[in-house]
Design an enzyme around this catalytic site. Structure first.
Site, PDB file in Angstrom:
ATOM      1  N   LYS A 100       1.462  13.775  -8.470  1.00  0.00           N
ATOM      2  CA  LYS A 100       1.125  12.654  -7.592  1.00  0.00           C
ATOM      3  C   LYS A 100       1.424  13.021  -6.141  1.00  0.00           C
ATOM      4  O   LYS A 100       2.404  13.713  -5.869  1.00  0.00           O
ATOM      5  CB  LYS A 100       2.003  11.477  -8.026  1.00  0.00           C
ATOM      6  CG  LYS A 100       1.770  10.196  -7.325  1.00  0.00           C
ATOM      7  CD  LYS A 100       2.861   9.196  -7.686  1.00  0.00           C
ATOM      8  CE  LYS A 100       4.162   9.471  -6.965  1.00  0.00           C
ATOM      9  NZ  LYS A 100       5.156   8.401  -7.045  1.00  0.00           N
TER      10      LYS A 100
ATOM     11  N   LYS B  67      13.036  11.991 -11.566  1.00  0.00           N
ATOM     12  CA  LYS B  67      13.881  12.062 -10.368  1.00  0.00           C
ATOM     13  C   LYS B  67      15.290  12.534 -10.700  1.00  0.00           C
ATOM     14  O   LYS B  67      15.920  13.235  -9.905  1.00  0.00           O
ATOM     15  CB  LYS B  67      13.932  10.702  -9.659  1.00  0.00           C
ATOM     16  CG  LYS B  67      12.630  10.368  -8.954  1.00  0.00           C
ATOM     17  CD  LYS B  67      12.800   9.140  -8.089  1.00  0.00           C
ATOM     18  CE  LYS B  67      11.498   8.739  -7.423  1.00  0.00           C
ATOM     19  NZ  LYS B  67      11.588   7.472  -6.708  1.00  0.00           N
TER      20      LYS B  67
ATOM     21  N   LYS C  75       5.758  10.664  -1.153  1.00  0.00           N
ATOM     22  CA  LYS C  75       6.438  10.680   0.146  1.00  0.00           C
ATOM     23  C   LYS C  75       7.525  11.730   0.213  1.00  0.00           C
ATOM     24  O   LYS C  75       7.845  12.238   1.268  1.00  0.00           O
ATOM     25  CB  LYS C  75       7.177   9.346   0.343  1.00  0.00           C
ATOM     26  CG  LYS C  75       6.371   8.155   0.637  1.00  0.00           C
ATOM     27  CD  LYS C  75       7.340   6.998   0.929  1.00  0.00           C
ATOM     28  CE  LYS C  75       6.895   5.717   0.278  1.00  0.00           C
ATOM     29  NZ  LYS C  75       7.503   5.433  -1.003  1.00  0.00           N
TER      30      LYS C  75
HETATM   31  P1  TYM Z   1       6.434   3.493  -3.620  1.00  0.00           P
HETATM   32  O1  TYM Z   1       7.177   3.226  -2.356  1.00  0.00           O
HETATM   33  O2  TYM Z   1       6.612   4.823  -4.256  1.00  0.00           O
HETATM   34  O3  TYM Z   1       4.889   3.290  -3.383  1.00  0.00           O
HETATM   35  C1  TYM Z   1       4.348   2.110  -2.789  1.00  0.00           C
HETATM   36  C2  TYM Z   1       3.016   1.804  -3.456  1.00  0.00           C
HETATM   37  O4  TYM Z   1       2.126   2.922  -3.326  1.00  0.00           O
HETATM   38  C3  TYM Z   1       1.647   3.307  -4.612  1.00  0.00           C
HETATM   39  N1  TYM Z   1       1.491   4.775  -4.639  1.00  0.00           N
HETATM   40  C4  TYM Z   1       0.363   5.409  -4.924  1.00  0.00           C
HETATM   41  N2  TYM Z   1      -0.853   4.961  -5.276  1.00  0.00           N
HETATM   42  C5  TYM Z   1      -1.824   5.893  -5.519  1.00  0.00           C
HETATM   43  N3  TYM Z   1      -1.596   7.235  -5.427  1.00  0.00           N
HETATM   44  C6  TYM Z   1      -0.387   7.718  -5.070  1.00  0.00           C
HETATM   45  N4  TYM Z   1      -0.189   9.022  -4.962  1.00  0.00           N
HETATM   46  C7  TYM Z   1       0.654   6.803  -4.812  1.00  0.00           C
HETATM   47  N5  TYM Z   1       1.957   6.937  -4.447  1.00  0.00           N
HETATM   48  C8  TYM Z   1       2.452   5.690  -4.356  1.00  0.00           C
HETATM   49  C9  TYM Z   1       2.722   2.865  -5.590  1.00  0.00           C
HETATM   50  O5  TYM Z   1       2.211   2.716  -6.892  1.00  0.00           O
HETATM   51  C10 TYM Z   1       3.178   1.563  -4.978  1.00  0.00           C
HETATM   52  O6  TYM Z   1       2.315   0.503  -5.358  1.00  0.00           O
HETATM   53  N6  TYM Z   1       9.134   1.104  -7.069  1.00  0.00           N
HETATM   54  C11 TYM Z   1       8.124   0.955  -6.031  1.00  0.00           C
HETATM   55  C12 TYM Z   1       8.521  -0.004  -4.950  1.00  0.00           C
HETATM   56  C13 TYM Z   1       8.909  -1.344  -5.436  1.00  0.00           C
HETATM   57  C14 TYM Z   1       8.034  -2.361  -5.882  1.00  0.00           C
HETATM   58  C15 TYM Z   1       8.853  -3.466  -6.202  1.00  0.00           C
HETATM   59  C16 TYM Z   1       6.659  -2.421  -6.046  1.00  0.00           C
HETATM   60  C17 TYM Z   1      10.172  -1.844  -5.500  1.00  0.00           C
HETATM   61  N7  TYM Z   1      10.151  -3.131  -5.948  1.00  0.00           N
HETATM   62  C18 TYM Z   1       8.313  -4.642  -6.711  1.00  0.00           C
HETATM   63  C19 TYM Z   1       6.110  -3.606  -6.543  1.00  0.00           C
HETATM   64  C20 TYM Z   1       6.926  -4.694  -6.866  1.00  0.00           C
HETATM   65  C21 TYM Z   1       7.858   2.295  -5.397  1.00  0.00           C
HETATM   66  O7  TYM Z   1       8.647   3.189  -5.505  1.00  0.00           O
HETATM   67  O8  TYM Z   1       6.718   2.344  -4.675  1.00  0.00           O
END
Ligand code: TYM
Length: 332
Positions: free
Chosen positions: A197, A112, A200
Protein backbone atom coordinates in the site's frame (compact mmCIF):
# COMPACT_ATOMS: atom_id res chain seq x y z
CA UNK A 1 -30.10 12.04 8.86
CA UNK A 2 -27.13 9.81 8.09
CA UNK A 3 -24.26 10.41 10.50
CA UNK A 4 -20.81 10.07 8.93
CA UNK A 5 -17.45 9.90 10.69
CA UNK A 6 -13.91 9.41 9.46
CA UNK A 7 -10.36 10.29 10.44
CA UNK A 8 -6.77 10.56 9.35
CA UNK A 9 -3.63 9.99 11.41
CA UNK A 10 -0.93 12.67 11.46
CA UNK A 11 1.87 10.09 11.41
CA UNK A 12 3.34 11.44 8.17
CA UNK A 13 2.55 13.73 5.26
CA UNK A 14 -0.78 13.10 3.55
CA UNK A 15 -0.41 10.86 0.50
CA UNK A 16 -2.16 10.50 -2.82
CA UNK A 17 -3.57 7.25 -1.39
CA UNK A 18 -5.18 9.12 1.51
CA UNK A 19 -6.54 11.70 -0.89
CA UNK A 20 -8.00 9.40 -3.54
CA UNK A 21 -9.05 6.66 -1.11
CA UNK A 22 -10.69 8.89 1.46
CA UNK A 23 -10.23 12.65 1.76
CA UNK A 24 -11.41 13.70 -1.71
CA UNK A 25 -14.62 11.76 -1.22
CA UNK A 26 -15.19 13.29 2.22
CA UNK A 27 -15.03 16.74 0.64
CA UNK A 28 -16.88 16.09 -2.60
CA UNK A 29 -19.57 13.69 -1.45
CA UNK A 30 -19.76 12.69 2.21
CA UNK A 31 -19.95 16.10 3.87
CA UNK A 32 -22.97 16.92 1.71
CA UNK A 33 -24.73 13.61 2.27
CA UNK A 34 -25.39 13.77 5.96
CA UNK A 35 -24.22 15.07 9.28
CA UNK A 36 -20.50 14.57 8.87
CA UNK A 37 -17.57 14.73 11.27
CA UNK A 38 -13.92 14.49 10.24
CA UNK A 39 -11.07 14.18 12.66
CA UNK A 40 -7.30 14.48 12.81
CA UNK A 41 -6.76 11.43 15.00
CA UNK A 42 -3.60 12.55 16.78
CA UNK A 43 -3.84 10.07 19.68
CA UNK A 44 -3.44 7.27 17.13
CA UNK A 45 -0.14 8.81 16.02
CA UNK A 46 1.28 8.05 19.50
CA UNK A 47 1.08 4.30 18.91
CA UNK A 48 4.44 4.20 17.11
CA UNK A 49 7.80 5.89 17.77
CA UNK A 50 7.23 9.62 17.31
CA UNK A 51 8.83 13.02 17.61
CA UNK A 52 6.57 15.43 19.59
CA UNK A 53 7.54 18.54 17.58
CA UNK A 54 6.91 16.75 14.28
CA UNK A 55 3.56 15.43 15.49
CA UNK A 56 2.49 18.97 16.32
CA UNK A 57 3.47 20.21 12.85
CA UNK A 58 1.82 17.28 11.09
CA UNK A 59 -1.41 17.64 13.07
CA UNK A 60 -1.70 21.28 12.07
CA UNK A 61 -0.80 20.40 8.50
CA UNK A 62 -3.37 17.60 8.31
CA UNK A 63 -6.15 19.91 9.52
CA UNK A 64 -5.07 22.61 7.05
CA UNK A 65 -4.96 20.07 4.22
CA UNK A 66 -8.44 18.79 5.02
CA UNK A 67 -9.74 22.35 4.68
CA UNK A 68 -7.67 22.84 1.53
CA UNK A 69 -9.18 19.65 0.10
CA UNK A 70 -12.60 21.22 0.47
CA UNK A 71 -14.00 20.27 3.88
CA UNK A 72 -16.27 23.19 4.68
CA UNK A 73 -16.69 24.05 8.37
CA UNK A 74 -20.10 25.51 7.54
CA UNK A 75 -21.20 22.06 6.35
CA UNK A 76 -19.25 19.52 8.44
CA UNK A 77 -17.46 19.33 11.77
CA UNK A 78 -13.65 19.23 11.66
CA UNK A 79 -11.69 18.70 14.85
CA UNK A 80 -8.70 17.10 16.53
CA UNK A 81 -9.21 13.88 18.47
CA UNK A 82 -7.22 14.86 21.59
CA UNK A 83 -9.44 17.95 22.02
CA UNK A 84 -12.41 15.71 22.79
CA UNK A 85 -11.85 13.62 25.95
CA UNK A 86 -14.83 11.38 25.23
CA UNK A 87 -12.88 9.24 22.72
CA UNK A 88 -10.48 8.05 25.40
CA UNK A 89 -13.27 7.68 27.98
CA UNK A 90 -15.23 5.41 25.69
CA UNK A 91 -12.17 3.51 24.54
CA UNK A 92 -11.61 2.06 28.02
CA UNK A 93 -15.15 0.73 28.21
CA UNK A 94 -14.70 -0.84 24.78
CA UNK A 95 -11.43 -2.42 25.94
CA UNK A 96 -13.61 -4.13 28.50
CA UNK A 97 -15.81 -5.37 25.66
CA UNK A 98 -13.06 -6.55 23.27
CA UNK A 99 -10.99 -9.68 23.73
CA UNK A 100 -7.23 -9.90 23.58
CA UNK A 101 -7.45 -12.45 20.77
CA UNK A 102 -9.57 -10.35 18.46
CA UNK A 103 -7.29 -7.32 18.58
CA UNK A 104 -4.18 -9.45 18.08
CA UNK A 105 -5.70 -10.69 14.82
CA UNK A 106 -5.70 -7.21 13.25
CA UNK A 107 -3.51 -7.20 10.15
CA UNK A 108 -2.15 -3.70 10.80
CA UNK A 109 -1.11 -4.70 14.31
CA UNK A 110 0.71 -7.74 12.99
CA UNK A 111 2.46 -5.75 10.25
CA UNK A 112 3.37 -2.71 12.33
CA UNK A 113 4.51 -4.68 15.37
CA UNK A 114 6.73 -6.86 13.14
CA UNK A 115 8.20 -3.70 11.58
CA UNK A 116 8.89 -2.13 14.98
CA UNK A 117 10.53 -5.30 16.25
CA UNK A 118 12.67 -5.58 13.11
CA UNK A 119 13.86 -1.99 13.69
CA UNK A 120 14.80 -2.91 17.27
CA UNK A 121 12.04 -0.71 18.70
CA UNK A 122 9.68 -1.79 21.43
CA UNK A 123 6.03 -2.23 20.48
CA UNK A 124 3.82 0.22 22.34
CA UNK A 125 0.83 -1.30 24.13
CA UNK A 126 -1.33 1.34 22.44
CA UNK A 127 -0.53 -0.22 19.05
CA UNK A 128 -2.44 -3.28 20.20
CA UNK A 129 -5.37 -1.32 21.63
CA UNK A 130 -5.46 1.16 18.72
CA UNK A 131 -8.41 -0.42 16.88
CA UNK A 132 -10.45 -0.18 20.07
CA UNK A 133 -9.77 3.56 20.23
CA UNK A 134 -10.76 3.71 16.57
CA UNK A 135 -14.01 1.94 17.44
CA UNK A 136 -14.59 4.56 20.15
CA UNK A 137 -13.96 7.36 17.60
CA UNK A 138 -16.77 6.00 15.49
CA UNK A 139 -19.25 4.78 18.10
CA UNK A 140 -19.06 7.90 20.24
CA UNK A 141 -20.81 9.85 17.45
CA UNK A 142 -23.36 7.19 16.60
CA UNK A 143 -21.97 7.14 13.05
CA UNK A 144 -23.90 5.13 10.47
CA UNK A 145 -21.19 5.31 7.82
CA UNK A 146 -17.42 5.37 7.89
CA UNK A 147 -15.86 6.35 4.55
CA UNK A 148 -12.41 4.74 4.43
CA UNK A 149 -9.91 3.09 2.12
CA UNK A 150 -9.64 -0.66 1.86
CA UNK A 151 -7.00 -1.04 4.59
CA UNK A 152 -9.42 0.08 7.32
CA UNK A 153 -12.17 -2.44 6.57
CA UNK A 154 -11.01 -4.89 9.22
CA UNK A 155 -11.01 -2.16 11.89
CA UNK A 156 -14.55 -1.13 10.99
CA UNK A 157 -15.60 -4.79 11.17
CA UNK A 158 -14.17 -4.94 14.69
CA UNK A 159 -16.07 -1.75 15.53
CA UNK A 160 -19.30 -3.42 14.38
CA UNK A 161 -18.57 -6.52 16.46
CA UNK A 162 -17.90 -4.44 19.58
CA UNK A 163 -21.04 -2.35 19.10
CA UNK A 164 -23.22 -5.44 18.66
CA UNK A 165 -21.66 -7.25 21.62
CA UNK A 166 -22.04 -4.25 23.91
CA UNK A 167 -25.65 -3.71 22.82
CA UNK A 168 -26.45 -7.37 23.39
CA UNK A 169 -24.85 -7.49 26.84
CA UNK A 170 -25.87 -4.14 28.25
CA UNK A 171 -28.81 -2.93 26.20
CA UNK A 172 -29.00 -0.93 23.02
CA UNK A 173 -26.45 1.88 23.26
CA UNK A 174 -24.50 2.10 19.98
CA UNK A 175 -25.38 2.51 16.33
CA UNK A 176 -23.74 -0.32 14.35
CA UNK A 177 -21.77 1.46 11.60
CA UNK A 178 -20.67 0.30 8.18
CA UNK A 179 -17.61 1.11 6.08
CA UNK A 180 -18.04 2.75 2.68
CA UNK A 181 -15.30 2.59 0.06
CA UNK A 182 -14.60 4.45 -3.18
CA UNK A 183 -15.33 2.62 -6.45
CA UNK A 184 -11.76 3.01 -7.65
CA UNK A 185 -8.54 3.68 -5.76
CA UNK A 186 -9.72 2.08 -2.51
CA UNK A 187 -6.13 0.83 -2.24
CA UNK A 188 -3.51 2.92 -4.04
CA UNK A 189 -0.26 0.97 -4.16
CA UNK A 190 3.33 2.18 -3.73
CA UNK A 191 4.67 3.16 -7.16
CA UNK A 192 7.98 1.42 -6.46
CA UNK A 193 6.54 -1.62 -4.68
CA UNK A 194 3.14 -2.28 -6.22
CA UNK A 195 2.57 -5.17 -3.82
CA UNK A 196 2.47 -2.73 -0.87
CA UNK A 197 0.00 0.00 0.00
CA UNK A 198 1.16 3.58 -0.62
CA UNK A 199 1.69 4.66 2.98
CA UNK A 200 2.60 7.85 4.86
CA UNK A 201 5.26 6.08 6.88
CA UNK A 202 6.94 3.96 4.20
CA UNK A 203 10.70 3.72 4.70
CA UNK A 204 11.35 4.80 1.13
CA UNK A 205 9.39 7.70 -0.35
CA UNK A 206 10.27 7.17 -4.04
CA UNK A 207 7.00 5.36 -4.64
CA UNK A 208 4.85 7.59 -2.45
CA UNK A 209 3.24 10.72 -3.91
CA UNK A 210 2.53 13.28 -1.21
CA UNK A 211 -0.33 15.74 -1.65
CA UNK A 212 2.09 18.62 -1.10
CA UNK A 213 4.80 17.35 -3.50
CA UNK A 214 5.80 19.91 -6.15
CA UNK A 215 4.50 19.06 -9.66
CA UNK A 216 7.96 18.12 -10.97
CA UNK A 217 8.45 15.73 -8.04
CA UNK A 218 5.04 14.14 -8.72
CA UNK A 219 5.96 13.72 -12.40
CA UNK A 220 9.29 12.11 -11.57
CA UNK A 221 7.73 9.66 -9.14
CA UNK A 222 5.00 8.63 -11.58
CA UNK A 223 7.37 8.36 -14.57
CA UNK A 224 9.64 6.08 -12.51
CA UNK A 225 6.78 3.83 -11.39
CA UNK A 226 7.57 0.13 -11.56
CA UNK A 227 5.60 -1.69 -14.24
CA UNK A 228 5.95 -5.21 -15.60
CA UNK A 229 7.81 -6.06 -18.79
CA UNK A 230 4.88 -7.70 -20.63
CA UNK A 231 3.79 -6.28 -23.98
CA UNK A 232 0.92 -3.79 -24.17
CA UNK A 233 -1.21 -2.47 -21.34
CA UNK A 234 -3.98 -4.41 -19.66
CA UNK A 235 -5.84 -4.11 -16.37
CA UNK A 236 -4.71 -7.11 -14.33
CA UNK A 237 -4.29 -6.21 -10.64
CA UNK A 238 -3.11 -9.73 -9.73
CA UNK A 239 -0.71 -10.43 -12.58
CA UNK A 240 0.38 -6.90 -13.49
CA UNK A 241 -0.08 -4.84 -10.31
CA UNK A 242 2.16 -1.88 -11.24
CA UNK A 243 0.28 -1.09 -14.43
CA UNK A 244 -3.09 -1.74 -12.80
CA UNK A 245 -2.20 0.72 -10.04
CA UNK A 246 -1.42 3.45 -12.59
CA UNK A 247 -4.73 2.73 -14.33
CA UNK A 248 -6.58 2.95 -11.00
CA UNK A 249 -4.92 6.28 -10.22
CA UNK A 250 -5.64 7.66 -13.69
CA UNK A 251 -9.25 6.46 -13.47
CA UNK A 252 -9.69 8.01 -10.03
CA UNK A 253 -8.22 11.33 -11.23
CA UNK A 254 -10.16 11.55 -14.49
CA UNK A 255 -13.39 9.82 -13.50
CA UNK A 256 -12.82 6.96 -15.94
CA UNK A 257 -12.89 3.20 -15.68
CA UNK A 258 -9.51 1.42 -15.36
CA UNK A 259 -10.34 -1.47 -17.69
CA UNK A 260 -11.61 0.82 -20.38
CA UNK A 261 -8.60 3.12 -20.00
CA UNK A 262 -6.23 0.17 -20.48
CA UNK A 263 -7.59 -0.30 -23.99
CA UNK A 264 -6.49 3.20 -24.94
CA UNK A 265 -2.78 2.62 -24.32
CA UNK A 266 -0.14 0.77 -26.30
CA UNK A 267 2.72 1.49 -23.91
CA UNK A 268 3.37 2.27 -20.27
CA UNK A 269 5.30 5.40 -21.27
CA UNK A 270 2.16 7.10 -22.55
CA UNK A 271 0.11 5.83 -19.61
CA UNK A 272 2.64 7.24 -17.16
CA UNK A 273 2.69 10.63 -18.87
CA UNK A 274 -1.09 10.94 -18.75
CA UNK A 275 -1.25 9.66 -15.17
CA UNK A 276 1.42 12.15 -14.08
CA UNK A 277 -0.48 15.03 -15.71
CA UNK A 278 -3.77 13.90 -14.17
CA UNK A 279 -2.29 13.60 -10.67
CA UNK A 280 -0.63 17.01 -10.93
CA UNK A 281 -3.94 18.59 -11.96
CA UNK A 282 -5.91 16.87 -9.19
CA UNK A 283 -3.44 17.96 -6.51
CA UNK A 284 -2.79 21.48 -7.81
CA UNK A 285 -5.82 23.23 -6.25
CA UNK A 286 -5.28 21.48 -2.93
CA UNK A 287 -1.63 22.57 -2.81
CA UNK A 288 -2.50 26.13 -3.73
CA UNK A 289 -5.30 26.39 -1.18
CA UNK A 290 -3.05 24.83 1.47
CA UNK A 291 -0.48 27.57 0.92
CA UNK A 292 -3.16 30.24 1.45
CA UNK A 293 -4.61 28.59 4.55
CA UNK A 294 -1.21 27.85 6.09
CA UNK A 295 -0.59 31.59 6.13
CA UNK A 296 -3.68 32.03 8.32
CA UNK A 297 -3.06 29.78 11.33
CA UNK A 298 -5.66 31.72 13.35
CA UNK A 299 -8.41 30.67 10.99
CA UNK A 300 -7.51 26.99 11.17
CA UNK A 301 -7.27 27.12 14.98
CA UNK A 302 -10.69 28.76 15.14
CA UNK A 303 -12.23 26.05 12.96
CA UNK A 304 -10.73 23.33 15.18
CA UNK A 305 -11.87 25.01 18.40
CA UNK A 306 -15.44 25.30 17.15
CA UNK A 307 -15.32 21.76 15.76
CA UNK A 308 -14.20 20.32 19.11
CA UNK A 309 -17.01 22.12 20.93
CA UNK A 310 -19.62 20.66 18.58
CA UNK A 311 -18.04 17.21 18.72
CA UNK A 312 -17.92 17.21 22.55
CA UNK A 313 -21.59 18.06 22.75
CA UNK A 314 -22.42 15.13 20.46
CA UNK A 315 -20.09 12.66 22.15
CA UNK A 316 -20.87 13.28 25.80
CA UNK A 317 -24.38 11.76 25.92
CA UNK A 318 -23.20 8.56 24.20
CA UNK A 319 -20.40 8.02 26.70
CA UNK A 320 -22.70 8.79 29.62
CA UNK A 321 -25.20 6.26 28.29
CA UNK A 322 -22.48 3.62 27.84
CA UNK A 323 -21.16 4.22 31.39
CA UNK A 324 -24.66 3.86 32.82
CA UNK A 325 -25.38 0.75 30.75
CA UNK A 326 -22.20 -1.01 31.88
CA UNK A 327 -22.97 -0.34 35.54
CA UNK A 328 -20.79 2.62 36.50
CA UNK A 329 -22.26 4.82 39.21
CA UNK A 330 -23.34 8.18 37.75
CA UNK A 331 -21.46 11.18 39.17
CA UNK A 332 -24.83 12.76 40.03
P1 TYM B 1 -4.85 6.59 7.81
O1 TYM B 1 -4.42 7.86 8.47
O2 TYM B 1 -3.81 5.56 7.56
O3 TYM B 1 -5.53 6.91 6.42
C1 TYM B 1 -6.58 7.86 6.28
C2 TYM B 1 -7.55 7.36 5.22
O4 TYM B 1 -6.86 7.14 3.98
C3 TYM B 1 -7.09 5.81 3.53
N1 TYM B 1 -5.87 5.32 2.86
C4 TYM B 1 -5.82 4.87 1.62
N2 TYM B 1 -6.77 4.70 0.68
C5 TYM B 1 -6.39 4.19 -0.53
N3 TYM B 1 -5.10 3.85 -0.80
C6 TYM B 1 -4.12 4.00 0.11
N4 TYM B 1 -2.87 3.68 -0.18
C7 TYM B 1 -4.46 4.52 1.38
N5 TYM B 1 -3.74 4.79 2.50
C8 TYM B 1 -4.63 5.27 3.40
C9 TYM B 1 -7.38 5.00 4.78
O5 TYM B 1 -8.10 3.83 4.49
C10 TYM B 1 -8.17 5.99 5.61
O6 TYM B 1 -9.53 5.99 5.23
N6 TYM B 1 -6.99 4.03 11.52
C11 TYM B 1 -7.18 5.08 10.53
C12 TYM B 1 -7.55 6.41 11.13
C13 TYM B 1 -8.73 6.37 12.02
C14 TYM B 1 -10.08 6.29 11.62
C15 TYM B 1 -10.84 6.33 12.80
C16 TYM B 1 -10.69 6.18 10.38
C17 TYM B 1 -8.72 6.44 13.38
N7 TYM B 1 -9.99 6.43 13.86
C18 TYM B 1 -12.23 6.23 12.77
C19 TYM B 1 -12.09 6.11 10.34
C20 TYM B 1 -12.84 6.13 11.52
C21 TYM B 1 -5.91 5.26 9.74
O7 TYM B 1 -4.87 4.86 10.16
O8 TYM B 1 -6.07 5.95 8.59
Amino acid sequence: MTRIFSGIQPTGHMTLGNYLGAVRRWAQVDQHRGEALFCVVDLHALTVEHDPARLLRLSRQAATLLLAAGLDPAVCTLFVQSHVDEHARLSYVLECTASDGEVRRMIQYKEKSAKAQAAGESVRLSLLTYPVLMAADILVYGADEVPVGDDQTQHVELTRDLAMRFNQRYGHTFVVPRATKPQVAARVMDLQEPASKMGKTSASTGGVVFVLDEPDVVRKKVMRAVTDSGAGVEYDPEGRPGGANLLDVLAACTGGNPEELAGRYESYGALKRDTADAVVEVLRPVRERHAELAADAGYVEGVLRKGAELARAMARPTVDAAYRAIGLLPAG
